[in-house]
Design a protein around this motif. Structure first.
Motif, mmCIF file in Angstrom:
data_model
loop_
_atom_site.group_PDB
_atom_site.id
_atom_site.type_symbol
_atom_site.label_atom_id
_atom_site.label_comp_id
_atom_site.label_asym_id
_atom_site.label_seq_id
_atom_site.Cartn_x
_atom_site.Cartn_y
_atom_site.Cartn_z
ATOM 1 N N PRO A 333 0.742 -1.287 -0.124
ATOM 2 C CA PRO A 333 -0.101 0.135 0.077
ATOM 3 C C PRO A 333 0.865 1.357 -0.081
ATOM 4 N N ALA A 334 1.987 1.260 0.655
ATOM 5 C CA ALA A 334 2.805 2.566 0.974
ATOM 6 C C ALA A 334 3.256 2.916 -0.448
ATOM 7 N N GLN A 335 3.642 1.759 -1.082
ATOM 8 C CA GLN A 335 4.203 2.071 -2.629
ATOM 9 C C GLN A 335 3.273 2.367 -3.669
ATOM 10 N N THR A 336 2.177 1.692 -3.447
ATOM 11 C CA THR A 336 1.161 2.222 -4.595
ATOM 12 C C THR A 336 0.538 3.556 -4.343
ATOM 13 N N ASP A 337 0.488 3.969 -3.198
ATOM 14 C CA ASP A 337 0.144 5.153 -2.776
ATOM 15 C C ASP A 337 1.162 6.357 -3.354
ATOM 16 N N ALA A 338 2.396 5.997 -3.193
ATOM 17 C CA ALA A 338 3.726 6.838 -3.619
ATOM 18 C C ALA A 338 3.437 6.970 -4.958
ATOM 19 N N ILE A 339 3.288 5.726 -5.752
ATOM 20 C CA ILE A 339 3.259 5.843 -7.252
ATOM 21 C C ILE A 339 1.911 6.901 -7.475
ATOM 22 N N ARG A 340 0.978 6.635 -6.873
ATOM 23 C CA ARG A 340 -0.173 7.609 -7.374
ATOM 24 C C ARG A 340 0.035 9.088 -7.099
ATOM 25 N N GLU A 341 0.651 9.252 -6.029
ATOM 26 C CA GLU A 341 1.148 10.728 -5.864
ATOM 27 C C GLU A 341 2.313 11.217 -6.741
ATOM 28 N N ALA A 342 3.088 10.260 -7.208
ATOM 29 C CA ALA A 342 4.266 10.636 -8.183
ATOM 30 C C ALA A 342 3.366 10.768 -9.731
ATOM 31 N N VAL A 343 2.403 10.101 -9.966
ATOM 32 C CA VAL A 343 1.533 10.163 -11.080
ATOM 33 C C VAL A 343 0.835 11.536 -11.049
ATOM 34 N N ARG A 344 0.368 12.101 -9.960
ATOM 35 C CA ARG A 344 -0.334 13.357 -9.786
ATOM 36 C C ARG A 344 0.470 14.297 -10.242
ATOM 37 N N HIS A 389 -9.628 0.817 -9.142
ATOM 38 C CA HIS A 389 -9.629 1.176 -7.701
ATOM 39 C C HIS A 389 -8.492 2.297 -7.265
ATOM 40 N N TRP A 390 -7.263 1.843 -7.835
ATOM 41 C CA TRP A 390 -6.064 2.644 -7.661
ATOM 42 C C TRP A 390 -6.341 3.965 -8.134
ATOM 43 N N ALA A 391 -6.884 4.005 -9.365
ATOM 44 C CA ALA A 391 -6.785 5.297 -10.279
ATOM 45 C C ALA A 391 -7.926 6.414 -9.514
ATOM 46 N N GLU A 392 -9.101 5.910 -8.728
ATOM 47 C CA GLU A 392 -10.205 6.414 -8.593
ATOM 48 C C GLU A 392 -9.885 7.882 -8.037
ATOM 49 N N PRO A 393 -8.938 7.971 -7.132
ATOM 50 C CA PRO A 393 -8.395 9.220 -6.226
ATOM 51 C C PRO A 393 -8.086 10.118 -7.230
ATOM 52 N N LEU A 394 -7.310 9.771 -8.556
ATOM 53 C CA LEU A 394 -6.928 10.731 -9.293
ATOM 54 C C LEU A 394 -7.878 11.717 -10.042
#
Lengths: 489, 247
Positions: A333-344, A389-394
């Motif tokens: 989870p920490a990794q996938t959250d970090a990837i989402r922030e980087a993508v943002r 699900h991972w992408a929804e917050p974006l």
């Protein structure tokens, strides 16, 4: 002065063989040269009294532009002579067939249209990235190599941002091929790569329906119509055209360049992934726009002011394709959250950026599954749900987002291939864990894990490191390696 | 043969040295300085020594309005900051420097090439060639296929195409542009010593006479030292600050 050349004539070390084509502006010959590593073609312009000044300039433009271009999607430049006596241009003779042959057989099946269109779009994107715009895209100016790759030919009307535009007129007049030329090009704008996207839409329309979207207008007044009049929807002509293909075609053919695909690479992407095309009003449209909209466009067209000219490749930056690689099978989870922030942060750089969220799972045999959830389809769906699900917050609109579950035993190779084929500009992927230094790289390539065997923790860490280090080392684009901040660090 | 053309050095020794080094490394064998050797910068004497030694080996040098203002006080009205720099410059030059500046012609013609600081159309008026109409006037007066100028500090290439008026092109640094003599070309090579387009790097242009190619170059140089010298000399602060921003 435009005189025909006889077989056996020697010019600057090139021996003229036979005449291949005699066009309005130039004659083409097959030529040979002792040192040549590929087949050669010589273009000799028709110059002299009676020939229009613009044909001389077109020849000069083609020499300059072709000499500046590189890559497999343009003929290789060999030599040129640019004097009044015997001007010529020698280039690679492309083995393959003209796209015009396909256009003659149109309407073609959607899959074939998509395949050909994606090849042309990829070639256009390669051109735009080099700060050049073709501006005369039509089936007869595209060659398809035996392997399916598209090559753009005839750069006589092209624009290259590094060189003075010899065809720019103070009093802007349209130059191009009437059935395909973009509205802004009708008004004399020669510096927008999205003009090629429009022409690509016209070519796709023709391949899919057998007709050109605006007929073949011959007067400036009828040529201007495309500024406010949209074409008959392809599905109204050929019901077999799928909605997604109509969506892509009409998206290319938007009268306002800023409403089109921002880059040809994004067209190629949609044509390669029909299932992921977000079908909207354009795809469902059954008839042309009503009077109200046409009148609004007409007023807008009257007030049209040509924008300033940035370098063509500048458009690519705002419309880049970003790949987020996630390990759905072993999510941290920490990794996938970090990837989402980087993508943002990467997405914040451009308004038209597309995000492809990708995961690689081991191949599932289609036969062996006993329970329904073991089948390949169920597996793919399961991972797709996780990606979504991972992408929804974006909170990205469907037109900018797609999900891809790749099945491969070598995850790195699959990601690299995906990035190459889809002209991805930026890969965001989890970094190898800190406590597994570059050891992973040594054993890199073919560590295969059986789908059912849970790898041991250490082996797993090493494997994770292997994928991202290999991707970083071999990617054809920028790679961001994401590492979550260690707690307390 | 390759010819390096430098304009608007404006007493910036660091920029001049960087451009000359760059040009020699790129194969330049001939040099042209198209005016405004001095003014604004803190090294007028050193810059004139370098340029004069090039002139002795055949380099083209023409006079700019700042050069003229140094040797003929009161001949031209300048803004206050420029005026102040000119007055200071006079105090730093010896008789030989003054004589060199006074000897410079307004316009030099070498075959099909014309070198002039501002416009070839009445060069002593110091007209700014900032648009196609002024470019057309300069090209008409020169009557050659090539005109090289400065005065305007941003690099630009005017060329004649199908239309009657020349068209302006913003060159991309380092690209060798084909410039065949079948049309006319007016190159404003950009300022060596005081770039103003938001890029601090010094400008010059390199003409390959055999291949008929012209490349506009940008050369990063030690503007920190050049700005520090301006401050140390007590020249207006604005002249130092603009080197740091390239404005």
């Amino acid at each position: 002065m435009g005189a025909l050349l006889d077989r056996g004539t020697e010019i600057d070390g090139f021996r003229v063989e036979e005449q291949v084509h005699a066009g309005g502006m130039a004659v083409l010959y097959r030529v040979t040269s002792p040192g040549a590593e590929f087949p050669l073609l010589m273009k000799v312009p028709r110059l002299g009294p009676g020939e229009p000044a613009s044909s001389v300039i077109s020849f000069e433009v083609e020499q300059t532009v072709l000499a500046a271009l590189k890559g497999p999607h343009v003929p290789r430049f060999v030599a040129a002579r640019d004097d009044a006596e015997r001007p010529f241009l020698v280039m690679e003779r492309i083995e393959g067939r003209s796209l015009a042959e396909w256009a003659e057989r149109a309407p073609l099946p959607p899959e074939e249209v998509a395949q050909l269109g994606a090849a042309v779009a990829t070639a256009l994107h390669a051109l735009h990235l080099q700060d050049a715009i073709h501006l005369d895209l039509k089936p007869s100016n595209v060659m398809i190599r035996p392997g399916g790759e598209a090559v753009l030919i005839d750069f006589g009307l092209a624009h290259h941002g590094h060189y003075p535009d010899l065809l720019a007129e103070e009093y802007r007049r349209p130059i191009g091929s009437a059935p395909y030329i973009a509205p802004e090009q009708v008004l004399g704008v020669r510096c927008d790569p999205r003009s090629d996207v429009f022409a690509l839409g016209a070519v796709l329309y023709e391949l899919a329906t057998g007709e050109t979207p605006f007929g073949s207008p011959t007067t400036p007044a009828t040529l201007r119509k495309r500024l406010w009049r949209d074409p008959v929807p392809p599905r109204a002509l050929v019901p077999a055209v799928p909605e997604w293909l109509q969506e892509v075609i009409l998206h290319c053919l938007e009268p306002d360049a800023s409403a089109r695909y921002p880059t040809a690479a994004q067209v190629a992407f949609d044509l390669a992934h029909p299932a992921d095309v977000a079908v909207g009003e354009r795809g469902l449209r059954r008839r042309r726009a009503g009077t109200g909209q046409v009148v609004r466009r007409w007023f807008k067209a009257i007030g049209f002011e040509p924008p300033p000219c940035p370098q063509p490749s500048a458009y690519a930056a705002g419309g880049s394709i970003v790949l987020a690689a996630l390990a759905t099978a072993r999510a941290d989870p920490a990794q996938t959250d970090a990837i989402r922030e980087a993508v943002r942060r990467v997405l914040a750089a451009g308004d038209h950026t597309r995000l492809a969220v990708v995961t690689v799972i081991p191949p599932t045999p289609d036969l062996g599954g006993t329970a329904p959830e073991d089948t390949a389809t169920a597996q793919r769906l399961k991972h797709r749900v996780l990606l979504r699900h991972w992408a929804e917050p974006l909170k990205l609109p469907g037109t900018q987002l797609s999900f891809h579950v790749l099945e491969a035993s070598d995850a790195a190779a699959a990601l690299l291939e995906y990035a190459r084929v889809n002209a991805v500009d930026h890969i965001v992927i989890g970094a190898p864990p800190r406590d597994v230094p570059l050891r992973g790289m040594l054993g890199a390539v073919a560590t295969r894990v059986a789908p059912d065997a849970a790898p041991e923790p250490l082996q797993l860490l090493r494997l994770l490191g292997t994928v991202s280090t290999k991707v970083a080392a071999e990617a054809p684009c920028t790679v961001t390696l994401v590492r979550p901040r260690a707690p307390g660090a | 043969m390759k010819l390096a053309i430098l304009a608007d050095v404006h007493a910036n020794l660091e920029a001049l040295t960087a451009c000359l080094d760059h040009a020699r490394a790129a194969g330049a064998e001939a040099f042209a300085f198209v005016g405004d050797l001095v003014g604004y910068g803190a090294d007028p004497a050193a810059v004139l020594d370098v340029v004069r030694s090039h002139a002795e080996s055949g380099a083209v040098v023409v006079r700019g309005n700042h050069d003229a203002a140094v040797v003929s006080p009161g001949a031209e009205t300048m803004h206050r900051v420029a005026e102040e720099a000119i007055a200071w410059t006079r105090t730093r030059l010896d008789e030989r420097h003054q004589a060199f500046l006074a000897s410079l012609p307004l316009l030099v013609r070498r075959g099909d090439l014309v070198f002039v600081h501002a416009s070839a159309d009445r060069p002593a008026d110091w007209t700014y060639v900032t648009d196609p109409l002024h470019a057309a006037a300069s090209l008409r007066a020169a009557g050659t296929h090539y005109v090289f100028s400065g005065h305007v500090h941003e690099p630009v290439l005017y060329y004649t195409a199908l239309a009657e008026r020349p068209i302006a092109f913003q060159p991309v640094p380092g690209v060798a542009i084909p410039v065949p003599p079948r049309r006319q070309w007016l190159a404003i090579v950009g300022s060596c010593g005081q770039p103003r387009d938001g890029n601090t790097a010094a400008c010059y242009a390199l003409l390959d006479l055999e291949r008929e190619r012209l490349a506009f170059q940008r050369v990063p140089y030690d503007w920190a030292t050049a700005a520090a010298k301006i401050r140390a000399a007590g020249l207006p602060e604005r002249l130092a600050a603009r080197l740091e921003r390239g404005e």
